[in-house]
Design a protein around this motif. Structure first.
Motif, mmCIF file in Angstrom:
data_model
loop_
_atom_site.group_PDB
_atom_site.id
_atom_site.type_symbol
_atom_site.label_atom_id
_atom_site.label_comp_id
_atom_site.label_asym_id
_atom_site.label_seq_id
_atom_site.Cartn_x
_atom_site.Cartn_y
_atom_site.Cartn_z
ATOM 1 N N MET A 1 0.843 -1.212 0.066
ATOM 2 C CA MET A 1 0.140 0.147 0.081
ATOM 3 C C MET A 1 0.962 1.285 -0.429
ATOM 4 N N TYR A 2 1.908 1.079 0.588
ATOM 5 C CA TYR A 2 2.928 2.210 0.758
ATOM 6 C C TYR A 2 4.191 1.760 0.236
ATOM 7 N N PRO A 3 4.334 1.722 -0.908
ATOM 8 C CA PRO A 3 5.683 1.059 -1.546
ATOM 9 C C PRO A 3 6.875 2.293 -1.719
ATOM 10 N N GLY A 4 6.489 3.588 -1.442
ATOM 11 C CA GLY A 4 7.447 4.497 -1.310
ATOM 12 C C GLY A 4 7.281 5.328 -2.658
ATOM 13 N N GLU A 5 8.311 6.382 -2.813
ATOM 14 C CA GLU A 5 8.218 7.524 -3.695
ATOM 15 C C GLU A 5 8.417 6.862 -5.138
ATOM 16 N N ALA A 6 9.347 5.681 -5.030
ATOM 17 C CA ALA A 6 9.701 5.126 -6.301
ATOM 18 C C ALA A 6 8.720 4.774 -7.224
ATOM 19 N N PHE A 7 7.594 4.475 -6.576
ATOM 20 C CA PHE A 7 6.466 3.908 -7.395
ATOM 21 C C PHE A 7 5.345 5.087 -7.524
ATOM 22 N N ALA A 8 5.760 6.465 -7.485
ATOM 23 C CA ALA A 8 4.556 7.235 -7.617
ATOM 24 C C ALA A 8 4.040 7.171 -8.854
ATOM 25 N N GLY A 9 2.652 7.585 -8.781
ATOM 26 C CA GLY A 9 1.898 7.506 -10.252
ATOM 27 C C GLY A 9 1.694 6.282 -10.631
ATOM 28 N N ASP A 10 2.015 5.186 -9.966
ATOM 29 C CA ASP A 10 2.021 3.588 -10.685
ATOM 30 C C ASP A 10 0.661 3.127 -10.195
ATOM 31 N N TRP A 11 0.311 2.010 -10.883
ATOM 32 C CA TRP A 11 -0.726 1.088 -10.469
ATOM 33 C C TRP A 11 -0.418 -0.038 -9.517
ATOM 34 N N PHE A 12 0.882 -0.111 -9.067
ATOM 35 C CA PHE A 12 1.233 -1.316 -8.388
ATOM 36 C C PHE A 12 2.652 -0.875 -7.908
ATOM 37 N N PRO B 1 -4.775 -3.329 -0.027
ATOM 38 C CA PRO B 1 -3.389 -2.405 -0.022
ATOM 39 C C PRO B 1 -3.194 -2.015 -1.668
ATOM 40 N N ILE B 2 -3.420 -2.903 -2.622
ATOM 41 C CA ILE B 2 -3.280 -2.288 -4.107
ATOM 42 C C ILE B 2 -4.170 -1.171 -4.587
ATOM 43 N N VAL B 3 -5.321 -1.438 -4.266
ATOM 44 C CA VAL B 3 -6.187 -0.321 -4.597
ATOM 45 C C VAL B 3 -5.843 0.878 -3.517
ATOM 46 N N GLY B 4 -5.653 0.753 -2.449
ATOM 47 C CA GLY B 4 -5.267 1.908 -1.506
ATOM 48 C C GLY B 4 -3.959 2.583 -2.017
ATOM 49 N N MET B 5 -3.002 1.837 -2.445
ATOM 50 C CA MET B 5 -1.826 2.624 -3.029
ATOM 51 C C MET B 5 -2.292 3.499 -4.021
ATOM 52 N N TRP B 6 -3.270 3.245 -4.969
ATOM 53 C CA TRP B 6 -3.561 3.862 -6.071
ATOM 54 C C TRP B 6 -3.609 5.648 -5.658
ATOM 55 N N LYS B 7 -4.251 5.744 -4.558
ATOM 56 C CA LYS B 7 -4.356 6.984 -3.937
ATOM 57 C C LYS B 7 -3.498 7.313 -2.676
ATOM 58 N N TRP B 8 -3.890 6.856 -1.861
ATOM 59 C CA TRP B 8 -2.988 7.084 -0.443
ATOM 60 C C TRP B 8 -1.458 6.657 -0.470
ATOM 61 N N GLY B 9 -1.068 5.502 -1.328
ATOM 62 C CA GLY B 9 0.335 5.307 -1.658
ATOM 63 C C GLY B 9 0.980 5.946 -2.620
ATOM 64 N N GLY B 10 0.277 7.156 -3.167
ATOM 65 C CA GLY B 10 0.855 7.930 -4.117
ATOM 66 C C GLY B 10 0.960 7.747 -5.425
ATOM 67 N N GLY B 11 -0.138 6.618 -5.803
ATOM 68 C CA GLY B 11 -0.397 5.828 -7.172
ATOM 69 C C GLY B 11 -1.115 6.883 -8.101
ATOM 70 N N TRP B 12 -1.469 6.261 -9.275
ATOM 71 C CA TRP B 12 -1.830 7.098 -10.412
ATOM 72 C C TRP B 12 -3.102 7.880 -10.020
ATOM 73 N N LEU B 13 -4.167 7.395 -9.252
ATOM 74 C CA LEU B 13 -5.364 8.458 -8.954
ATOM 75 C C LEU B 13 -4.734 9.790 -8.129
ATOM 76 N N HIS B 14 -3.488 9.544 -7.495
ATOM 77 C CA HIS B 14 -3.169 10.673 -6.779
ATOM 78 C C HIS B 14 -2.207 11.605 -7.559
ATOM 79 N N THR B 15 -1.750 11.229 -8.771
ATOM 80 C CA THR B 15 -1.121 12.179 -9.645
ATOM 81 C C THR B 15 -1.940 12.640 -10.735
ATOM 82 N N LEU B 16 -3.111 12.351 -10.835
ATOM 83 C CA LEU B 16 -3.927 12.815 -12.054
ATOM 84 C C LEU B 16 -3.986 14.403 -11.852
ATOM 85 N N ASP B 17 -4.023 14.781 -12.907
ATOM 86 C CA ASP B 17 -4.142 16.388 -12.943
ATOM 87 C C ASP B 17 -4.897 17.191 -11.810
ATOM 88 N N THR B 18 -6.251 16.520 -12.079
ATOM 89 C CA THR B 18 -7.143 16.974 -10.686
ATOM 90 C C THR B 18 -7.172 15.683 -9.881
#
Ligand SMILES: Nc1ncnc2c1ncn2[C@@H]1O[C@H](COP(=O)(O)OP(=O)(O)O)[C@@H](O)[C@H]1O
Ligand SMILES: Nc1ncnc2c1ncn2[C@@H]1O[C@H](COP(=O)(O)OP(=O)(O)O)[C@@H](O)[C@H]1O
Ligand SMILES: Nc1ncnc2c1ncn2[C@@H]1O[C@H](COP(=O)(O)OP(=O)(O)O)[C@@H](O)[C@H]1O
Lengths: 410, 112, 410, 410, 112, 112
Positions: D66-77, D144-161
């Protein structure tokens, strides 16, 4: 530094909010445990709705009535306008030791308590709508107006020797208690409670539930009294916690022993009421008392509750959960005790305490008479006899509390 | 066949059951009731003593062939007795027919 | 800054007080849920009174016996005088990381726990007065004297390799557990539990109540262990919380699986005991363990509790709620585990742990034998057979737990 | 100073852990109260084990996923490796506003919630092992995978909005709700719920227990939402508490009134669901809303839950506790509301919210279909009809919830 | 009139009730009992298996006119049956008089 | 001796009991049952109205000597009546023998 201090104080006050919140569950459990199984859904429903209503009316106008601001210092009434506007400065140390959000929510959680006290006393026979109407009016107007007299900086606060009520023996508990007294006077007793000059026992349905309720109330009281320090001041709060616990412990032991001596049995419901007696008793002076004072206050409170229950039965006033002995009698005792024990003790203080008790009692009784009496005159406040016999759960709710309970083997 | 209905103290149930088993009576039905009789029980609630004549009891309903009635009654009388007021009653009535649901056995064959 | 730090630490300790307080409700729920419905009022009553008594005796002399001060360092016994005098400096950082009020109340909340542990084991057959007398003596003298040996700076604390017991696997849980063991040995088993060489199940009456109890105990353990850091130190407290939770989780899973393998059923009561097993097991070394250590400790504890329950039945020692497997066996295990896992692991530590376990076990057993044996010789400690069959609620209290329960429709 | 700030923030987050923890007891009480007495042990058992399993799997890999770290920012996993290594710096302000221990435990307590939501919906008919296998897989991977998309800095978090979900209307509640929906679709309804085109009521067995559950959930929500501020920031947290409480209060009143108008009865279970509806509804935007926004969100949520319950019955989807209306429908509503009310309101935000709702809904539905469908194909997920009729307690556990309950006198 | 007392499995109750309704038997009284018989039920509590012969059952008490007895018994026998041990029993006894409280109707008139 | 079984409204119990006491009937046994009859009760659960014909009732079982039957029945008929559908039934059957457990008194002597 100042900000950090603010953060810490605010944190403590937020925790107090949670604790006071859980008192509502405590009341719900206690009241439903001490009444019959045919009225359980009804009690729970009342407790759930009252909390919601209390929070909303306090948002709309209660907070503004109770804390109208400096402009109304020394007054009998004040109003700062509808709603709870929160300016930017209101969430900074400028506002005080906590944010306005915190301040508001802590007070809002207190507010609903008064009506909840009533719900226990009128249980098993009051109609729902009149009860809700009364609760809304009482929580929206009477509670905050009376609270303003002292906590809002009103006239009781600006007396030469100010009336003292630390966390609300009078302002919360007696305010609820007086209304409860008027309500059961107007309502009459439950069918079967007093007959041919004799008093009959109508036992509650679930003692574990009642016990959970009382422990949760004690738990909540840590925030009720401890939070009333209004900051995380270590000396102040921790002292309040100790006096609170010792009064509760003393109340337990004394209610236990007094009822044992009087009735020769180990009465759990008396011990539970003893806890609450001690807690209500210490509430007015929790910050002013020493260890011994607290124990004395608790011991007396525990005895009061036992005698109070007997007294009400003498007067044929039917209070199923002992709300009046606990909240009104011990509320009065606790308020007086501020003049007798502890740092403020003294003749002048006793006079001020009596003034507060009497004026607040007066307005609460009058207001309750008008509201409840009015409702009684208009459409009646009591369920029909047949519905009472069948139980409010079935007749008012069409729902049962334990519809599919199984005890397969005996 | 007769139905023997015994209204006994709940606290005597285990003893009665064992006594019945010892006599080969392995089939009966029971449930809990309240009894109004000579026994009085003192309860107290918040200072109010209420002496109630409603006492918790257990009813055993045993259907047996006529020949066994006396022995069952004797067993019940001795095992359920404390000698204090409130030991309970035994009532005998007639059963005209009995069926076993599982296989539609009737009467004597249905009782075991 | 120092003051603010003090405020924060004190705040955390006050919160720990609330959490440890709620453990008493946890015990009340667990013990009443796991025993029969005819003894429910009795168990609840004991738990209510014990808490009150514990707080009062700890005020009068317990605190002084347990923390007699530096003067008694390395001793077996010390006493600082009656009462809890609080000087002005005692509410400032001079006193330590919290006010003396806080310190006292935190310790007082712990104290009553030991007697509460006993109440579960002796349930359904002990007389009330002897139980109260025993509890008063045990909480007033034995618990604080033994506690002084370690936490009060006594001889176990000043060993070359000091005995280690972070939050009381031995000092609280085993102290209660030993007394429970002696008590049930002297009391005998409940009627019907062991007959003709066979063991019979006497099921409790309310599994939801027992479940509430265990969750509340876990909730309280956050304060029991977390508060034992005695400050809000982020690294220290948060680590303790993690080790505590993981041991509890591991205990649950292991009790679940072991009992599933042994008995082929999904036993809720075993899973619940497994939670407590893990919690008691981690308590002695909660601050010394890593993640894996905690999981191991919990796994073993969960198994211990399942085997422990079977062992007691083999020995015909009747412990209705599993207090002894949980608090004594896992208490011993947790204390030993400090020598096996984590930062202190080592041969010398094991020896010290064994010394602590043995000496404390010794005094607890002897004291319990004297007190309970004495009470037995004097007036008896067990209710008459007829009263046990009828149930203590009716015979000792003249009250029922569910006198007006309704399940209208089937 | 920085350290002290760290201590205070960490303290608040630890308290939030306790509060979120107690939500598991809340779920256990609510779900067992709203189902029949013959399946009570089963529900309690599931809730106990799920919590333990959730904590352990989250330790092993959930936190890392869920919180894999900065390295995965914007990712799906992303995946940071097994376990939860805590370096020295991780317990200092370097790590953030709290220690890594605290961070981990707070997230771990959240994790188990998703599976617990499912347990209510599938109650009274699912087999234990398949349920456990599903729960392990869902909590260990999907949540955790779904959580990562937003709270873990994943792709939903790095959308324009960026998609916004403050405390998890979607990430926690809908994630549980979607699985619940799929599960009850695959499981089928309880015997007797829908027959000959009609819907029958299957009433729960213990309304006080359900009420305790809901109050505890509200209590826990103070930490669920308040803790999601991730620091003790006074302005932030106290505002969140107010919006949370007002939405809950509004949800109560609206569910009460809507159900009263529709069904002409005072339905306690609806009022209780209304509380939860308001809470779930405000969760996504608790920090973005003002007082009026919160009340509106709660009012709508309360109505949604009443209509949602009716809708599911129309569709013959049998959800005994209302988990889907509460957690899924109100979860969606709350997530959308972020685009409609409050500081983020706007068209673009609505689009982002819809994207989040849809993609997360999609993966949850697909994953649930694969897991639960697979289990169904392999060994079946439903208990045999006879076992369902007899009750899972007796058939799966060989234990009863109230084996020795007594109501001596009528 | 006869009283038909059927001791059945609780899990069969709904089926039995519907079968009775289908036959026009809309009046009866029922309660829950424990039965001791051939069926054994395995329970476990804290590792102790206790195989109990006390099984939860439901009693239906149906008072009908003599002419209806056979049809009611048949309905019961078929709807309450699983074929496994423990399906229960049916006992028939005589009722001498029946009253309806509401209006003091007697006998046949009181039964519906 | 006869057994009088009265199935009454729970809410009428207190009245009935007092009426019986007034007539000198101080001995009986009662328990709670569900009754299926003409009365319908409307309950609602989560929006689903279910009108159930299962109504909570109380059964009083009173064994008396033949001579007392009529007076007891009359007392019951008047004290248990509300006049609304659902007031209940009274059934009379024969009891062949009665024992008092305490001292093995039989028949008439066992009834008080
Ligand atoms: N005439 C009766 N009809 C039905 N039940 C009776 C009758 N008399 C007694 N019982 C039952 O028997 C129980 C025991 O009777 P009681 O009079 O208390 O004791 P004893 O038989 O020792 O005098 C009562 O509680 C009641 O349940
Ligand atoms: N002689 C009897 N008297 C009263 N009740 C009986 C008797 N025999 C059986 N029962 C009741 O019938 C139930 C079913 O009987 P059981 O022997 O278990 O099954 P089966 O009839 O299939 O052999 C028992 O649990 C008990 O309640
Ligand atoms: N034939 C019967 N056999 C057994 N019990 C009956 C019978 N008829 C009615 N009852 C019982 O009597 C109760 C009242 O009957 P009901 O038909 O509802 O009212 P009323 O007698 O006023 O028409 C029912 O709930 C049921 O318990």
């Amino acid at each position: 530094m100042e900000v950090l201090n603010f953060t810490v104080n605010n944190l403590w006050m937020m925790i107090s909010i949670f604790l006071v919140f859980i008192m509502h569950l405590g009341f719900a459990c206690l009241e439903s445990g001490m009444t019959r199984g045919k009225n359980t859904v009804n009690i729970l429903f009342k407790n759930v709705i009252i909390l919601a209503i209390g929070l909303l009316t306090y948002t709309i106008l209660g907070f503004s009535l109770m804390y109208p601001g400096e402009a109304f210092a020394g007054d009998w009434f004040g109003f700062a306008g509808f709603g709870v506007p929160v300016a930017d400065a209101d969430v900074t140390p400028e506002y005080g030791d906590m944010t306005k959000w915190t301040d508001f929510l802590f007070q809002a959680m207190f507010a609903a308590t008064a009506a909840t006290i009533v719900s226990g006393a009128v249980a098993e026979r009051i109609k729902l709508w009149p009860f809700f109407i009364f609760s809304i009016l009482y929580v929206a107007f009477i509670y905050p107006i009376v609270g303003m007299w002292k906590w809002g900086g009103g006239w009781l606060h600006t007396l030469d020797t100010p009336f003292y009520d630390f966390a609300g023996s009078t302002l919360v508990h007696s305010v609820g208690g007086w209304a409860a007294l008027v309500a059961i006077f107007l309502l009459g007793s439950r069918i079967g409670k007093y007959k041919d000059g004799k008093t009959f026992a109508i036992a509650g349905h679930n003692m574990p539930l009642a016990t959970i309720g009382v422990f949760l109330l004690w738990f909540g009281w840590f925030g009720f009294n401890g939070g009333s320090v209004l900051s995380a001041d270590p000396a102040g709060v921790s002292k309040v916690l100790v006096t609170t616990c010792l009064a509760a412990a003393a109340g337990t032991v004394s209610a236990f022993l007094v009822s044992y001596i009087m009735y020769k049995n180990f009465d759990l419901s008396m011990a539970l009421n003893g806890i609450l007696a001690g807690l209500v008793g210490i509430t007015a002076g929790a910050d002013q008392m020493g260890i011994l004072d607290s124990i004395w206050i608790g011991l007396v409170a525990g005895a009061i509750v036992v005698f109070g229950i007997a007294l009400l039965d003498k007067l044929k006033l039917d209070d199923p959960v002992g709300a009046i002995p606990v909240h009104l009698f011990c509320g009065i005792w606790g308020t007086l005790a501020v003049g007798i024990f502890g740092d403020l003790a003294g003749g002048k203080q006793i006079v001020s305490q009596l003034v507060g008790i009497a004026t607040i009692g007066g307005i609460c009784v009058v207001a309750s008479f008008i509201i409840i009496g009015g409702l009684k005159a208009l459409g009646g406040i009591r369920v029909p006899e047949e519905e009472e016999l069948v139980g409010l759960d079935r007749s008012e709710h069409g729902m049962l509390a334990y519809p599919d309970f199984r005890m397969d083997d005996h | 066949m007769k139905k023997i209905e015994a209204i006994i103290r709940k606290s005597k149930y285990d003893e009665v059951k064992e006594a019945l088993h010892a006599k080969g009576v392995d089939f009966f039905t029971y449930w809990d009731v309240s009894g109004i009789g000579n026994e009085e029980s003192g309860l107290t609630y918040r200072g109010i003593k209420y002496s109630t004549y409603d006492i918790a009891r257990r009813v055993l309903s045993i259907v047996v062939e006529d020949s066994k009635v006396d022995s069952v009654v004797e067993t019940l009388l001795s095992s359920a007795r404390t000698g204090e007021v409130g030991d309970g009653k035994i009532f005998i009535s007639n059963i005209e027919k009995a069926y076993r649901v599982r296989n539609s056995d009737v009467d004597g064959g249905a009782l075991s």
